[in-house]
Design a protein around this motif. Structure first.
Motif, PDB file in Angstrom:
ATOM      1  N   VAL A   6     -16.805  18.164 -48.236  1.00 49.09           N
ATOM      2  CA  VAL A   6     -16.249  18.290 -49.580  1.00 49.09           C
ATOM      3  C   VAL A   6     -17.346  18.829 -50.508  1.00 49.09           C
ATOM      4  O   VAL A   6     -18.535  18.633 -50.257  1.00 49.09           O
ATOM      5  CB  VAL A   6     -15.703  16.948 -50.122  1.00 49.09           C
ATOM      6  CG1 VAL A   6     -14.471  16.508 -49.347  1.00 49.09           C
ATOM      7  CG2 VAL A   6     -16.755  15.844 -50.068  1.00 49.09           C
ATOM      8  N   CYS A 102     -16.682  13.173 -46.085  1.00 51.16           N
ATOM      9  CA  CYS A 102     -15.922  11.933 -46.210  1.00 51.16           C
ATOM     10  C   CYS A 102     -14.760  11.963 -45.218  1.00 51.16           C
ATOM     11  O   CYS A 102     -14.396  13.013 -44.697  1.00 51.16           O
ATOM     12  CB  CYS A 102     -15.428  11.713 -47.634  1.00 51.16           C
ATOM     13  SG  CYS A 102     -14.156  12.838 -48.199  1.00 51.16           S
ATOM     14  N   GLU A 107     -10.923  11.339 -50.105  1.00 51.44           N
ATOM     15  CA  GLU A 107     -11.407  12.393 -50.993  1.00 51.44           C
ATOM     16  C   GLU A 107     -11.459  11.946 -52.448  1.00 51.44           C
ATOM     17  O   GLU A 107     -12.446  12.192 -53.137  1.00 51.44           O
ATOM     18  CB  GLU A 107     -10.536  13.653 -50.869  1.00 51.44           C
ATOM     19  CG  GLU A 107     -10.575  14.299 -49.511  1.00 51.44           C
ATOM     20  CD  GLU A 107      -9.561  13.723 -48.522  1.00 51.44           C
ATOM     21  OE1 GLU A 107      -9.495  14.241 -47.394  1.00 51.44           O
ATOM     22  OE2 GLU A 107      -8.844  12.758 -48.858  1.00 51.44           O
TER      23      GLU A 107
END
Length: 128
Positions: A6, A102, A107
């Motif tokens: 991310v 993650c 998220e």
């Protein structure tokens, strides 16, 4: 569950030289990232609220550019977290870009975690 990469970008209003010190040193990281940080070579030991230490190794860096750490639990994987300073060529606006990993479904929690950390960093920098 498998982790995936991310990215987050946070505008910052400070000098890159000062920001880098908050990202790459135990003293700087203990101001905003963790309650206590001890640096031993490339190993950083983070603790929160008097709990057990968590080890992360500095695996790559570029002075005044970026730092990349790998948590001990992620050794043997390609997972890491990276904090990169970017400066726009035209506007000269400075941003802190975060790359993290993650688990699927985490998220939103991960984004909130980083938003809170960066808000703490901005306060310490006087850039809130």
């Amino acid at each position: 569950m498998a982790k995936h990469k991310v990215h987050y970008e946070f505008p910052m209003h400070c000098l890159s030289e000062i920001l880098y010190e908050y990202l790459a040193t135990a003293e700087g990281l203990s101001e905003w990232f963790a309650d206590d940080v001890v640096e031993k070579g490339d190993d950083f030991f983070f603790s929160w609220g008097g709990g057990p230490e968590e080890k992360a190794t500095l695996i790559r860096y570029k002075p005044e550019g970026f730092v990349r750490f790998r948590w001990e639990e992620d050794e043997g994987t390609k997972h890491f977290f990276e904090m990169t300073i970017t400066i726009d060529d035209i506007t000269e606006d400075l941003a802190l870009n975060i790359t993290d990993f993650c688990e699927e479904g985490d998220e939103e929690e991960n984004a909130m975690y980083w938003e809170n950390l960066i808000e703490n960093l901005r306060i310490k920098l006087g850039a809130a």
